[in-house]
Motif scaffolding. Structure first.
Motif, short mmCIF file in Angstrom:
data_model
loop_
_atom_site.label_atom_id
_atom_site.label_comp_id
_atom_site.label_asym_id
_atom_site.label_seq_id
_atom_site.Cartn_x
_atom_site.Cartn_y
_atom_site.Cartn_z
N ALA A 159 0.87 -1.31 -0.04
CA ALA A 159 -0.01 -0.08 0.05
C ALA A 159 0.93 1.26 -0.04
O ALA A 159 0.74 2.27 -0.54
CB ALA A 159 -0.92 -0.16 1.22
N PRO A 192 -5.89 -7.12 1.41
CA PRO A 192 -6.89 -6.40 1.04
C PRO A 192 -7.93 -5.78 1.94
O PRO A 192 -8.66 -4.77 1.57
CB PRO A 192 -7.60 -7.22 -0.17
N TYR A 197 -4.27 -0.51 2.88
CA TYR A 197 -5.26 -0.61 1.56
C TYR A 197 -6.45 0.21 2.09
O TYR A 197 -7.02 0.82 1.04
CB TYR A 197 -5.13 -1.87 1.00
N LEU A 207 -10.02 -2.16 -6.56
CA LEU A 207 -9.64 -3.48 -6.30
C LEU A 207 -9.91 -4.48 -7.30
O LEU A 207 -11.34 -4.96 -7.60
CB LEU A 207 -9.91 -3.96 -4.96
#
Length: 326
Positions: A159, A192, A197, A207
Motif C-alpha cells: 500500500a 486487501p 489499503y 480492487l
C-alpha cells in the motif's frame, strides 16, 4: 448455454473503466483447452457480459515459462468472430527485467502475440526488489498517452508503494495507478482488508481480486496438478484442511464452494471484479451463478465465512507480496 441476465458492472477505481464483476484470467487456462472449445468459451463469456480478459505474456522472471496461452487467447478471439471493441483486455507489464527490457517493448510484443494494438488497461507486475517508482509511473504514463491502453493498476504492491506512485503522479501531472490487483480469498484477507489499503480504497483506488479460488483448492480440487500462485505466509495446507468448513458454508446457502469464494470477494466495497481461471463451460456457468448468490445472500456471507480467515496475524497488511507479519 445462454445467460438470461448479463453480468453486472462496476467501475475499476474512480478513474478506471466499467468492468464486469467476473473476468477471465489466462494463466494455465487457454493452453489447457481444445481450439474449438476455447473459441466457444470466449464467445459465451462475451455474450453473457463477462467480457473482460486478463491476458499476459508469461516469459519473465519466475514466470519464464515460454507459455503460449496469450497466443491461444488471440486465436480463440479470432475463431469466435469477435471484434476488438467486443471485449475488454487487461494486459501485464513485468518488472522482473525492467528497465533493461522497457515497457514499450514489452507491450509491443505482448499485444502482437495476441493480435491487437491496444489494451484497455494493464497491470504492472509485482517485484522482489523495489524499482525506481518514479520511472515506472513516467514510463507507464507515456504509454497511456501513446494510446496503448487507457488506465493501469499494480499487482501485489505494498500500500505504501501505491500511495507513493499516486502522489508522484498527481504532483507531476502523470497518470496514476487506478486499481490494485491483489491476492484475495476467503482465506487471504490481511492485505486487501487491512488498514493500509483501506485508506487507499477510501481515496478512490479500485480492487481487482486474484487467486480467489487458490488455484482450485477452494473449489474442491485440493491437489492441483498445474502450477498455481505463491503461498504468502505458508498457509496453503491450512487452506486445504479448512475446505470442509467452506463446504458447510456453501451448503448453508445452497451453493457450491466456488460460488461462495467468488461471492465473498465481491462483498468487499472496493472490489470491481474477480479474476477466475476457466477452461470448461461448466466452470463458467458455476462461477456466474456466484453473482446470484451475491445478490441473495451477500450481506450474510462475511459473518458466515468469518472463521475462514487464515492469514490473520500471519501476513503483514502493509507489505508487498503478502509477506509474513513481523
Amino acid at each position: 448455454m445462454e445467460f438470461s441476465v448479463r453480468v453486472p458492472r462496476r467501475r475499476l477505481g474512480a478513474d478506471g473503466p466499467e468492468v464486469p464483476l467476473l473476468a477471465l484470467g489466462s494463466w494455465n487456462t487457454w493452453d489447457r483447452m481444445e481450439r474449438e472449445a476455447a473459441a466457444e468459451l470466449v464467445r459465451l463469456a462475451v455474450d453473457g457480459g463477462a467480457d473482460m480478459f486478463d491476458v499476459a505474456h508469461y516469459d519473465f522472471g519466475p514466470h519464464a515459462e515460454n507459455a503460449v496461452t496469450d497466443v491461444l487467447f488471440g486465436q480463440a478471439v479470432r475463431d469466435a468472430g469477435l471484434a476488438r471493441e467486443d471485449y475488454l483486455l487487461c494486459g501485464k507489464l513485468w518488472l522482473w527485467e525492467y528497465p533493461a527490457l522497457s515497457f514499450a517493448e514489452q507491450i509491443k510484443v505482448s499485444l502482437g502475440r495476441i493480435g491487437t494494438d491496444r489494451a484497455d488497461t494493464v497491470v504492472v507486475g509485482d517485484f522482489m526488489e523495489r524499482p525506481d517508482l518514479r520511472a515506472v509511473v513516467a514510463d507507464v504514463s507515456e504509454l497511456v498517452r501513446a494510446g496503448r491502453f487507457a488506465s493501469w493498476g499494480v499487482n501485489n504492491w505494498s500500500a505504501g508503494d501505491v500511495l507513493f506512485a499516486r502522489r508522484f503522479a498527481a504532483a507531476e501531472g502523470l497518470v496514476p495507478p487506478s486499481f490494485a490487483q491483489l491476492k484475495y480469498s476467503l482465506a487471504r484477507r490481511s492485505v486487501p482488508e487491512g488498514a493500509p489499503y483501506r485508506r487507499l480504497f477510501e481515496d478512490g483506488l479500485g480492487l481487482q481480486a486474484s487467486d480467489v479460488l487458490e488455484g482450485g483448492i477452494l473449489a474442491g480440487r485440493l491437489d492441483p496438478q498445474r502450477k498455481i500462485g505463491q503461498d504468502p505466509g505458508g498457509i496453503r495446507d491450512r487452506i486445504r484442511a479448512a475446505f470442509p468448513q467452506v463446504q458447510q458454508v456453501a451448503e448453508r446457502f445452497g451453493a457450491t464452494p466456488a460460488q461462495v469464494a467468488i461471492a465473498y470477494c465481491l462483498t468487499h466495497p472496493a472490489v470491481a471484479n474477480v479474476l477466475v481461471g476457466v477452461s470448461r463451460k461448466a466452470q463458467l456457468e458455476d462461477d456466474l451463478a456466484a453473482l446470484d448468490l451475491l445478490a441473495r445472500h451477500g450481506d450474510e456471507l462475511p459473518e458466515a465465512a468469518a472463521g475462514l480467515w487464515l492469514d490473520e496475524g500471519v501476513v503483514d497488511p502493509a507489505a508487498s507480496w503478502g509477506t509474513d507479519a513481523p
